[in-house]
Design an enzyme around this catalytic site. Sequence first.
Site, PDB file in Angstrom:
ATOM      1  N   ILE A 171      10.288 -40.074   1.063  1.00  0.00           N
ATOM      2  CA  ILE A 171      11.796 -39.411   0.806  1.00  0.00           C
ATOM      3  C   ILE A 171      12.450 -38.728   1.836  1.00  0.00           C
ATOM      4  O   ILE A 171      11.693 -38.174   2.505  1.00  0.00           O
ATOM      5  CB  ILE A 171      11.536 -38.899  -0.627  1.00  0.00           C
ATOM      6  CG1 ILE A 171      10.498 -37.529  -0.560  1.00  0.00           C
ATOM      7  CG2 ILE A 171      11.006 -39.612  -1.787  1.00  0.00           C
ATOM      8  CD1 ILE A 171      10.445 -36.566  -1.729  1.00  0.00           C
ATOM      9  N   ASN A 179      20.054 -43.425   7.605  1.00  0.00           N
ATOM     10  CA  ASN A 179      19.861 -42.437   6.875  1.00  0.00           C
ATOM     11  C   ASN A 179      20.964 -42.637   5.913  1.00  0.00           C
ATOM     12  O   ASN A 179      22.005 -42.092   6.262  1.00  0.00           O
ATOM     13  CB  ASN A 179      20.029 -41.007   7.802  1.00  0.00           C
ATOM     14  CG  ASN A 179      20.027 -39.874   6.749  1.00  0.00           C
ATOM     15  OD1 ASN A 179      19.961 -39.936   5.631  1.00  0.00           O
ATOM     16  ND2 ASN A 179      20.055 -38.581   7.395  1.00  0.00           N
ATOM     17  N   ASN A 205      16.417 -26.512   3.531  1.00  0.00           N
ATOM     18  CA  ASN A 205      17.214 -26.594   4.924  1.00  0.00           C
ATOM     19  C   ASN A 205      18.486 -27.145   4.645  1.00  0.00           C
ATOM     20  O   ASN A 205      18.750 -28.091   3.649  1.00  0.00           O
ATOM     21  CB  ASN A 205      16.368 -27.113   6.062  1.00  0.00           C
ATOM     22  CG  ASN A 205      17.054 -28.827   6.082  1.00  0.00           C
ATOM     23  OD1 ASN A 205      17.942 -29.039   6.574  1.00  0.00           O
ATOM     24  ND2 ASN A 205      15.943 -29.524   5.543  1.00  0.00           N
ATOM     25  N   LYS A 264      16.200 -37.434  15.581  1.00  0.00           N
ATOM     26  CA  LYS A 264      17.038 -36.797  14.623  1.00  0.00           C
ATOM     27  C   LYS A 264      18.205 -37.818  14.330  1.00  0.00           C
ATOM     28  O   LYS A 264      18.515 -38.810  15.047  1.00  0.00           O
ATOM     29  CB  LYS A 264      17.774 -35.602  15.549  1.00  0.00           C
ATOM     30  CG  LYS A 264      18.836 -34.888  14.721  1.00  0.00           C
ATOM     31  CD  LYS A 264      18.475 -33.917  13.748  1.00  0.00           C
ATOM     32  CE  LYS A 264      19.346 -33.515  12.844  1.00  0.00           C
ATOM     33  NZ  LYS A 264      18.788 -32.965  11.365  1.00  0.00           N
ATOM     34  N   GLY A 289       6.417 -34.370   8.224  1.00  0.00           N
ATOM     35  CA  GLY A 289       7.451 -33.234   8.903  1.00  0.00           C
ATOM     36  C   GLY A 289       7.187 -31.854   8.663  1.00  0.00           C
ATOM     37  O   GLY A 289       6.932 -30.997   9.683  1.00  0.00           O
ATOM     38  N   THR A 290       7.536 -31.343   7.447  1.00  0.00           N
ATOM     39  CA  THR A 290       7.124 -29.976   7.289  1.00  0.00           C
ATOM     40  C   THR A 290       5.640 -29.495   7.902  1.00  0.00           C
ATOM     41  O   THR A 290       5.684 -28.172   8.002  1.00  0.00           O
ATOM     42  CB  THR A 290       7.650 -29.535   5.994  1.00  0.00           C
ATOM     43  OG1 THR A 290       8.997 -29.810   5.681  1.00  0.00           O
ATOM     44  CG2 THR A 290       7.601 -28.096   5.720  1.00  0.00           C
ATOM     45  N   GLY A 333       5.782 -33.835   1.832  1.00  0.00           N
ATOM     46  CA  GLY A 333       4.955 -32.804   1.516  1.00  0.00           C
ATOM     47  C   GLY A 333       3.564 -33.215   2.171  1.00  0.00           C
ATOM     48  O   GLY A 333       2.442 -32.544   1.656  1.00  0.00           O
ATOM     49  N   CYS A 354      21.783 -38.561   2.919  1.00  0.00           N
ATOM     50  CA  CYS A 354      22.405 -37.224   2.819  1.00  0.00           C
ATOM     51  C   CYS A 354      23.669 -37.161   1.727  1.00  0.00           C
ATOM     52  O   CYS A 354      24.090 -38.323   1.425  1.00  0.00           O
ATOM     53  CB  CYS A 354      23.152 -36.995   4.236  1.00  0.00           C
ATOM     54  SG  CYS A 354      22.169 -36.250   5.234  1.00  0.00           S
ATOM     55  N   LEU A 392      23.215 -31.990  10.020  1.00  0.00           N
ATOM     56  CA  LEU A 392      23.028 -32.869  10.909  1.00  0.00           C
ATOM     57  C   LEU A 392      23.613 -32.618  12.494  1.00  0.00           C
ATOM     58  O   LEU A 392      24.132 -33.523  13.061  1.00  0.00           O
ATOM     59  CB  LEU A 392      23.754 -34.197  10.466  1.00  0.00           C
ATOM     60  CG  LEU A 392      23.049 -34.935   9.225  1.00  0.00           C
ATOM     61  CD1 LEU A 392      24.445 -35.738   8.513  1.00  0.00           C
ATOM     62  CD2 LEU A 392      21.981 -35.588   9.520  1.00  0.00           C
TER      63      LEU A 392
HETATM   64  C1  LIG Z   1      14.521 -29.164   9.633  1.00  0.00           C
HETATM   65  C2  LIG Z   1      14.845 -30.536   8.950  1.00  0.00           C
HETATM   66  C3  LIG Z   1      15.669 -31.341   9.542  1.00  0.00           C
HETATM   67  C4  LIG Z   1      15.836 -32.854   9.096  1.00  0.00           C
HETATM   68  N1  LIG Z   1      16.786 -33.601   9.512  1.00  0.00           N
HETATM   69  C5  LIG Z   1      16.658 -34.871   9.071  1.00  0.00           C
HETATM   70  C6  LIG Z   1      17.533 -35.776   9.845  1.00  0.00           C
HETATM   71  O1  LIG Z   1      18.180 -35.519  10.695  1.00  0.00           O
HETATM   72  N2  LIG Z   1      17.525 -37.207   9.378  1.00  0.00           N
HETATM   73  C7  LIG Z   1      17.060 -37.437   8.136  1.00  0.00           C
HETATM   74  O2  LIG Z   1      16.886 -38.573   7.665  1.00  0.00           O
HETATM   75  N3  LIG Z   1      16.067 -36.486   7.631  1.00  0.00           N
HETATM   76  C8  LIG Z   1      15.931 -35.381   8.066  1.00  0.00           C
HETATM   77  N4  LIG Z   1      14.983 -34.408   7.480  1.00  0.00           N
HETATM   78  C9  LIG Z   1      14.193 -35.108   6.403  1.00  0.00           C
HETATM   79  C10 LIG Z   1      12.621 -35.428   7.010  1.00  0.00           C
HETATM   80  O3  LIG Z   1      12.800 -36.459   7.900  1.00  0.00           O
HETATM   81  C11 LIG Z   1      11.934 -35.763   5.588  1.00  0.00           C
HETATM   82  O4  LIG Z   1      12.140 -36.993   5.117  1.00  0.00           O
HETATM   83  C12 LIG Z   1      11.640 -34.686   4.779  1.00  0.00           C
HETATM   84  O5  LIG Z   1      11.491 -33.277   5.082  1.00  0.00           O
HETATM   85  C13 LIG Z   1      10.224 -34.773   3.585  1.00  0.00           C
HETATM   86  O6  LIG Z   1       9.076 -34.733   4.525  1.00  0.00           O
HETATM   87  P1  LIG Z   1       8.216 -33.497   4.824  1.00  0.00           P
HETATM   88  O7  LIG Z   1       8.126 -32.901   3.558  1.00  0.00           O
HETATM   89  O8  LIG Z   1       7.102 -34.138   5.486  1.00  0.00           O
HETATM   90  O9  LIG Z   1       9.011 -32.510   5.741  1.00  0.00           O
HETATM   91  C14 LIG Z   1      14.855 -33.234   7.942  1.00  0.00           C
HETATM   92  C15 LIG Z   1      13.928 -32.331   7.357  1.00  0.00           C
HETATM   93  C16 LIG Z   1      13.639 -30.813   7.727  1.00  0.00           C
HETATM   94  C17 LIG Z   1      12.767 -30.011   7.230  1.00  0.00           C
END
Ligand SMILES: Cc1cc2nc3c(=O)[nH]c(=O)nc-3n(C[C@H](O)[C@H](O)[C@H](O)COP(=O)(O)O)c2cc1C
Length: 310
Positions: free
Chosen positions: A195, A130, A73, A49, A270-271, A249, A133, A77
């Site tokens: 991304i 990161n 979401n 995280k 991730g998702t 995605g 944000c 942080l």
């Molecule tokens: C619940 C959640 C929490 C996330 N927390 C962070 C984070 O702390 N730092 C960060 O750089 N990205 C964070 N992300 C973004 C993911 O690392 C990723 O870049 C983004 O979700 C796109 O990938 P995905 O479609 O595979 O989820 C978060 C995403 C989700 C869904």
Amino acid sequence: MFVLNSRLKTFFLGSVLKTPLLLPAGVMGISASSLLYAVRSGAGIVTTKSLTLQPRSGHNGPVISAFEGGFINAMGLCNPGIEAGLKEISKFKKDSSVPVIASVFAINSEEFVKLTKFVNSSKADFIELNLSCPNVSDEYGVPLSSSPVIVEEVVRAVSEISRIPVIAKLSPNVPNIKSLALAAEKGGASALCMINTLGPGMEIDINLARPVLKNVFGGMSGPCVKPVAIKLVFEASGVVKIPIIGLGGIMTGADAVEMRMAGASIIGIGTGVYYRGMDVYRKVSNEINEYLIEKDFKNINDIKRIRIDD
Ligand SMILES: Cc1cc2nc3c(=O)[nH]c(=O)nc-3n(C[C@H](O)[C@H](O)[C@H](O)COP(=O)(O)O)c2cc1C
């Protein structure tokens, strides 16, 4: 069954990964046990995280919601702070040799440098900034991720003192990704990660006549962002020489292959963990492997970035 084979072995910034699949920041939190769970489920490299100098409790709930295109979401942080977060990396390293990326978040280069000093004395293999944000820097008055000048300055300040390779995580919410990718590379980044979540967006509960998220707005992830991620990785990989962690995605082996063809070296999911279970890393590895066999490819490196001739 997970078919561990040399076809999927991937080299990334001096490390050998058993698969090119990465657990991205935030999705499984920070605990050593959740990072280990991802590794045991087939991830080749994991990210914490995003950690801040001080602990943060995050936004009030609801902080996350599923809609037909993916997730929205606004976690805010939430994290236990850099010192507690790095202890989890130490615990993780007692049980696993899989590389771990410490993700850090700050609003200016001074804070990023302070975080880097903590990470320097940890067992993390890579540091990820990161920069994406949508928070606004007090000093500069513009979001870090939208200014090539600030991105270059922050990455340079960190790269000058970091003892481990620096990864710059970029936002999709910018008009010109090429200039930001180039700025991060010029500042000394060893790789890009892209991304982060798209948007922000908003959902309204029509029965309650209220926003779904307490924070009203949130970043989007999952299937709906994939075409944006593919496009931005393709554009960035056309101008930088450093490797790119491509994500946004990715759900299936076919998605992962597509992301390689956009120019990513390794691929984050991730998702996808929510859609297909933690086992998604094993499933996607097997699906990539099936594609390699079908195409008679020797290994993952045979999946190359596409070229557009005309
Ligand atoms: C619940 C959640 C929490 C996330 N927390 C962070 C984070 O702390 N730092 C960060 O750089 N990205 C964070 N992300 C973004 C993911 O690392 C990723 O870049 C983004 O979700 C796109 O990938 P995905 O479609 O595979 O989820 C978060 C995403 C989700 C869904």
